[in-house]
Design a protein around this motif. Structure first.
Motif, PDB file in Angstrom:
ATOM      1  N   GLU A 186       0.878  -1.654  -0.065  1.00  0.00           N
ATOM      2  CA  GLU A 186      -0.370   0.108   0.125  1.00  0.00           C
ATOM      3  C   GLU A 186       1.091   0.882   0.283  1.00  0.00           C
ATOM      4  N   GLU A 189       2.230   1.317  -3.948  1.00  0.00           N
ATOM      5  CA  GLU A 189       1.554   1.862  -4.205  1.00  0.00           C
ATOM      6  C   GLU A 189       0.954   3.258  -4.397  1.00  0.00           C
ATOM      7  N   ARG A 209       3.567   0.374  -9.998  1.00  0.00           N
ATOM      8  CA  ARG A 209       2.767   0.308  -9.330  1.00  0.00           C
ATOM      9  C   ARG A 209       1.665  -0.973  -9.830  1.00  0.00           C
ATOM     10  N   CYS A 212       2.335  -3.460  -7.637  1.00  0.00           N
ATOM     11  CA  CYS A 212       1.588  -3.211  -6.107  1.00  0.00           C
ATOM     12  C   CYS A 212       0.292  -4.031  -6.207  1.00  0.00           C
ATOM     13  N   TYR A 213      -0.742  -2.970  -7.760  1.00  0.00           N
ATOM     14  CA  TYR A 213      -1.868  -3.812  -7.430  1.00  0.00           C
ATOM     15  C   TYR A 213      -2.158  -5.142  -7.587  1.00  0.00           C
ATOM     16  N   LYS A 218      -6.038  -5.940  -6.672  1.00  0.00           N
ATOM     17  CA  LYS A 218      -6.811  -4.759  -8.044  1.00  0.00           C
ATOM     18  C   LYS A 218      -6.324  -4.834  -9.444  1.00  0.00           C
ATOM     19  N   ASP A 221      -7.485  -2.899 -11.700  1.00  0.00           N
ATOM     20  CA  ASP A 221      -6.007  -1.582 -11.836  1.00  0.00           C
ATOM     21  C   ASP A 221      -4.727  -1.947 -12.675  1.00  0.00           C
ATOM     22  N   ALA A 222      -4.949  -2.714 -12.391  1.00  0.00           N
ATOM     23  CA  ALA A 222      -2.803  -3.747 -12.603  1.00  0.00           C
ATOM     24  C   ALA A 222      -3.001  -3.854 -14.451  1.00  0.00           C
ATOM     25  N   ASP A 225      -2.810  -0.226 -15.715  1.00  0.00           N
ATOM     26  CA  ASP A 225      -1.131  -0.029 -16.028  1.00  0.00           C
ATOM     27  C   ASP A 225      -0.734  -0.925 -16.961  1.00  0.00           C
TER      28      ASP A 225
END
Length: 380
Positions: A186, A189, A209, A212-213, A218, A221-222, A225
Motif C-alpha cells: 500500500e 502504491e 505500481r 503492487c496492484y 486490485k 487497476d493492474a 497500468d
C-alpha cells in the motif's frame, strides 16, 4: 522619440499603450507565480503571447507556471523550444535544469547547472538549485547503497529525507521499490502514484505500481497500468501480453466466489493444508457448536454449506485445476445450497472422530450420499 517629434502619432501611441499593458501583465503574472497562483499566471502569460508572439520571458513564464501545476512534460517541451531559438538564455537553462530535477534526472540537472554557473557564477537561482541537487544526490546514493544490500528500512528513511526537500519522480519511485522489498504494497502504491503525478511517462514506475496492484488484488487497476505501458511502447511484448492476460484472469476470478478465502488458505496451499483448513473451519461452524438463537443457527448452517462447497472444489484435483485456470465453478458447488445440513454432516461423518447429529451411524466415510455433488472426502 517618435512621440517627441510627432505627439499626435496614433500608431506610436498605440504601441506604447500595448507595451505598458504587456509589462503590467508580465509583472502580475510573475507575482502570481511567486504566490503559487499558477492558473492566473498561465492566463496572463497567454494574454501577453496573444498580443506579442515569441516573447521569450512570457513563454518561459508559462513553462514555470506549468511546472507549478505539475505539468512537467508540457513545461519541458516549452523550455526546449525557447532554448532552440536562444542558446544563451540563462534563465531558460535554469528552468531546464529545474524540470530535470523534478523528473528525477539529478545528474543531468547538476551537469547543466555547472555549465550555467561557469557562464554566470553569480546566478542565484542556479546556485540554490545546484546546492539542493548536490545534497539530494548524496542522500540518493546512500539510499541506493542501502537498497542494494537489502536494508530496505534504511533505504526508505534516506529516500524520505530526500523527498522532504524535493518533489522528485525518481526518489518516490525508489522509495516505492524499498517498500516493496518489505512487502508494504500500500505504501509502495502511494509512492508510485506520487511519482507518476510528477512524470506520467515513467513506465518503469508504472510497471512497479502494477505489481503492487497485483499483490493488493486490485486486478482491474493492474490491467489499466499494463495496457497503458503496452500502448506507450507501441506494441505489447510477449511478456507484457502475458501480464495483461494474467491480470484479466485474476480480475474475473476476483468477482467470483473465492474458495481459498473461504477456507482461509492461500492459492499455494498443499493438499494436506487444504484438509487441515477444512477441518478447522468445519469444526468452527458445525451446527452442533452454533445452536444458540435461530439466527445464529442459520448463519452457521450457511457457513457450513459454503465451507463444504469450497472443500468439494479444492479437494478434487480436476475441479481445483479448472478453478485455478479461471473457470466458473458456481454450478459445480451450487448443489450444496439446496442440501439439508444433516445430509452434509452425514457425508462428513467420521471426519471429526465420530458420528454427528443427523447422520445415521455406520455410514462409510466419503461417498456421494443423498444425491449431493460427486466428490469424496478422505481424512487420512
Amino acid at each position: 522619440k517618435v512621440l517627441e517629434r510627432e505627439p499626435k502619432n496614433r500608431s506610436a501611441s498605440e504601441e506604447i499603450r500595448l507595451l505598458d499593458r504587456v509589462e503590467d501583465d508580465l509583472a502580475q503574472a510573475r507575482a502570481n507565480v511567486t504566490n503559487e497562483r499558477y492558473s492566473n499566471a498561465l492566463r496572463l502569460y497567454s494574454s501577453v503571447l496573444e498580443r506579442c508572439e515569441n516573447v521569450a520571458v512570457a513563454r518561459l513564464g508559462q513553462a514555470e507556471a506549468l511546472m507549478g501545476m505539475k505539468r512537467y512534460h508540457q513545461a519541458s517541451k516549452m523550455i526546449n523550444a525557447v532554448l532552440q531559438e536562444d542558446k544563451e538564455n540563462l534563465y531558460g537553462f535554469y528552468l531546464r535544469a529545474k524540470s530535470m530535477y523534478f523528473a528525477g534526472h539529478l545528474e543531468s540537472a547538476e551537469t547543466l547547472l555547472k555549465k550555467v554557473l561557469n557562464m554566470d557564477p553569480d546566478d542565484k537561482n542556479c546556485k540554490v538549485l545546484w546546492k539542493k541537487i548536490k545534497k539530494l544526490l548524496g542522500l540518493k546514493k546512500r539510499g541506493n547503497d542501502a537498497f542494494r544490500t537489502k536494508d530496505y528500512q534504511s533505504a526508505i528513511e534516506l529516500y524520505t529525507q530526500s523527498t522532504l526537500d524535493a518533489l522528485n519522480a525518481t526518489l518516490y519511485g525508489n522509495r516505492a521499490a524499498a517498500h516493496m522489498g518489505l512487502e508494504q504494497y500500500e505504501n509502495a502504491e502511494y509512492d508510485c502514484t506520487k511519482s507518476l503525478t510528477i512524470d506520467e511517462n515513467y513506465n518503469k514506475v508504472r510497471l512497479r505500481r502494477a505489481r503492487c496492484y497485483m499483490s493488493l488484488e486490485k486486478y482491474d487497476d493492474a490491467v489499466r497500468d499494463y495496457e497503458h505501458i503496452a500502448r506507450s511502447d507501441g506494441e505489447a511484448s510477449g511478456d507484457m501480453r502475458e501480464k495483461i492476460r494474467e491480470a484479466k484472469m485474476l480480475a474475473k476470478r476476483a468477482k467470483r466466489k473465492d474458495y481459498y478465502k473461504i477456507l482461509g488458505i492461500t492459492r499455494h496451499a498443499t493438499e494436506s493444508e487444504i484438509k487441515k483448513a477444512y477441518r478447522k473451519m468445519a469444526r468452527k461452524w458445525h451446527p452442533d457448536k452454533n445452536n444458540g438463537s435461530e439466527d445464529e443457527t442459520k448463519v452457521a448452517e450457511a457457513k457450513f454449506k459454503e465451507i463444504s462447497a469450497a472443500y468439494a472444489i479444492l479437494s478434487d484435483p480436476d475441479k481445483k485445476r479448472k478453478f485455478d485456470s479461471g473457470a466458473d465453478m458456481e454450478n459445480e458447488s451450487s448443489g450444496f445450497q439446496d442440501m439439508d445440513v444433516s445430509d452434509l454432516m452425514s457425508m462428513f461423518m467420521g471426519g471429526f472422530g465420530g458420528p454427528m447429529r443427523g447422520g445415521p451411524r455406520g455410514r462409510p466415510r466419503g461417498g456421494h450420499g443423498h444425491g449431493g455433488p460427486g466428490f469424496s472426502f478422505h481424512f487420512g
